[in-house]
Write a protein that holds these residues in place. Sequence first.
Motif: not given
Length: 175
Positions: A136-156
């Motif tokens: 019914a959903g994805g891998t369960g990693l989408g938001l964890a990935i979003a957080k890492q991709l934002v923080e790795a670019q200096g964002g929050t």
Amino acid sequence: YLLERLVDDLRLLTLAETRQLHFEKKSVDLAQLSQHTIDMFSAEAQEKNISLALEKKSGNYTAELDPQRMEQVVGNLVGNALRYIPDGSKIWITLEETSDEVKIFVNDNGPGVAEDELQYLFDRFWRKDKSRTRSAGGTGLGLAIAKQLVEAQGGTIEARILPQGGLQVVVELKK
């Protein structure tokens, strides 16, 4: 297919967490990027009778980012909202700028999450509804990935409950 996606997502997440992911930073117009993301999800939204819109005032919404990685972030946020809100709901992206940063808000008027669950939203494999199956959903990693991709670019990135109900995820990026 799901196993392949899970492996790809875990690999991406690990690289992002260990800061080994390469970013091709350039000047990115986040209004254009957000509109493009909406266009990509419009068919799925129409199928569920979900209104999907970009609301922005005039302004300069550019930041130095990796466009592909940022599109993945916004895509993960919109895709997640589409998955969890009931048919007939709405998702809207708003943009704000200050002199030194741009904020992207991905909002929905779905059931939201309990206050005490907000802190787990960006954890790997965390699900609001424990009865939801992987199918019914994805891998369960989408938001964890979003957080890492934002923080790795200096964002929050953070999630809030909207006063009228629903969820708001705020991404803040330096210009």
